[in-house]
Design an enzyme around this catalytic site. Structure first.
Site, PDB file in Angstrom:
ATOM      1  N   LYS A  62       0.906  -1.211   0.063  1.00  0.00           N
ATOM      2  CA  LYS A  62       0.095   0.096   0.010  1.00  0.00           C
ATOM      3  C   LYS A  62       0.900   0.833   0.069  1.00  0.00           C
ATOM      4  CE  LYS A  62      -3.618  -2.300   2.117  1.00  0.00           C
ATOM      5  NZ  LYS A  62      -4.363  -3.040   3.744  1.00  0.00           N
ATOM      6  N   GLN A 106      -4.840  -2.279   9.988  1.00  0.00           N
ATOM      7  CA  GLN A 106      -4.951  -3.090   9.123  1.00  0.00           C
ATOM      8  C   GLN A 106      -4.853  -4.376  10.457  1.00  0.00           C
ATOM      9  OE1 GLN A 106      -3.445  -3.930   5.718  1.00  0.00           O
ATOM     10  NE2 GLN A 106      -4.170  -5.796   5.935  1.00  0.00           N
ATOM     11  N   ASP A 129     -10.955   1.988   4.090  1.00  0.00           N
ATOM     12  CA  ASP A 129     -11.360   0.558   3.929  1.00  0.00           C
ATOM     13  C   ASP A 129     -13.081   0.598   3.615  1.00  0.00           C
ATOM     14  OD1 ASP A 129      -9.725  -1.007   3.998  1.00  0.00           O
ATOM     15  OD2 ASP A 129      -9.032  -0.677   5.609  1.00  0.00           O
TER      16      ASP A 129
END
Ligand code: GUN
Length: 301
Positions: A62, A106, A129
């Site tokens: 990322k 994460q 997200d």
């Protein structure tokens, strides 16, 4: 892929690497225009708690993607023993930082930290997200929102390859909050891609192959290497493989990456199929970049 290989293939390859690269160029151009006009670049922050190998790789990828499109990125690495309250405090700090447009934490997290508390503490306007209840709610109602990166990436892959979804039967295997559930909602939405009749299968589904064999589009997000085999697929179906598992192997890395789809048998039956790696994975990362740009634009016009 060599020309001779291509001839042997029955199914069209839905190339996530190539498609994501094309989108990357589009984003990079926009970022260049933004910075040329004297404004700051979009900025994505990531929090990684602990040392999980796969998570470290994802977060690194990322960060690399941010660099390639010209975004600023910040990685906050926290020890596996960090308390839940300390993680939540860091999230609140980033929420309040006007120079940051998007924040991801994460997953998975160490067992002592509540995934739900973490995802609900992220400011919904920075939740690139798409895991916050506000954004899940908007997605469910068909309102504009941050669509979580993997379903967003898959939707764009279907769109860019002109896969006809309207009126088709889509079977989603897996009901996770990250992929299966939002994917099923998107495929049934009144839009394109969408307008599917959707069946969600999961670990308790009986006679699962009866469902996949009846599907025009099969999306497999189970995390079980090579679960879907050619005999479970209807001739001409589109097969989307979301899985990416590390399977022990006698090579330098000690593992190989395997999808949830047994590629060799399925590609003989399907009309279109995603490879692993190079299918859904790169589309997920680019989905996150698109959401970060969207967040930037929403706050900066
Ligand atoms: N872990 C597995 N997939 C994801 C994802 O899309 N976002 C985050 N934050 N963690 C994940």
């Amino acid at each position: 892929m060599t020309e001779s290989n291509q001839k042997e293939m029955n199914a069209i390859l839905l190339d996530g690497k190539e498609t994501s690269n094309a989108i990357k160029v589009e984003i990079a151009k926009e970022v260049e225009e933004i910075t040329k006009s004297g404004r700051r670049a979009p900025h994505l922050a990531a929090i990684l708690v602990g040392e999980d190998g796969a998570s470290k790789t994802y977060v690194k990828n990322k960060e690399l993607a941010c660099q390639r499109v010209g975004f600023a990125s910040t990685l906050l690495r926290l020890d596996a023993t960090t308390s839940e309250e300390d993680v939540l405090a860091k999230i609140r700090e980033i929420n309040a930082n006007d120079a940051i447009d998007g924040l991801i934490v994460q997953l998975p997290l160490p067992a002592h930290i509540s995934e739900n508390k973490v995802t609900q503490t992220i400011d919904p306007t920075k939740d690139v997200d798409g895991f916050h209840d506000v954004n899940v709610g908007k997605l469910t109602k068909g309102e504009d929102t941050f669509i979580s990166a993997t379903p967003f990436g898959i939707i764009q892959l279907l769109e860019r390859y002109n896969i006809d979804t309207s009126g088709k039967h889509c079977v989603v295997v897996g009901r996770s909050n990250i992929v299966g559930r939002p994917m099923s909602i998107l495929m049934s939405r009144n839009g394109n891609p969408g307008n599917c009749t959707v069946t969600v299968c999961h670990s308790r589904t009986q006679n699962l192959a009866d469902f996949t064999r009846a599907a025009d589009i099969v999306i497999v997000a189970l995390g079980k290497p090579e679960f879907l085999t050619g005999d479970m697929v209807k001739p001409g179906a589109t097969v989307i493989d979301v899985g990416i598992s590390r399977v022990d192997a006698d090579n330098e890395r000690g593992y190989v990456l395997k999808g949830d789809v047994h590629f060799e048998s399925c590609e003989k039956v399907a009309s279109a199929i995603t490879p692993v790696p190079g299918g859904v994975g790169p589309m997920t990362i680019i989905g996150l970049m698109q959401n970060t740009l969207k967040s930037y634009k929403l706050r900066h016009g």
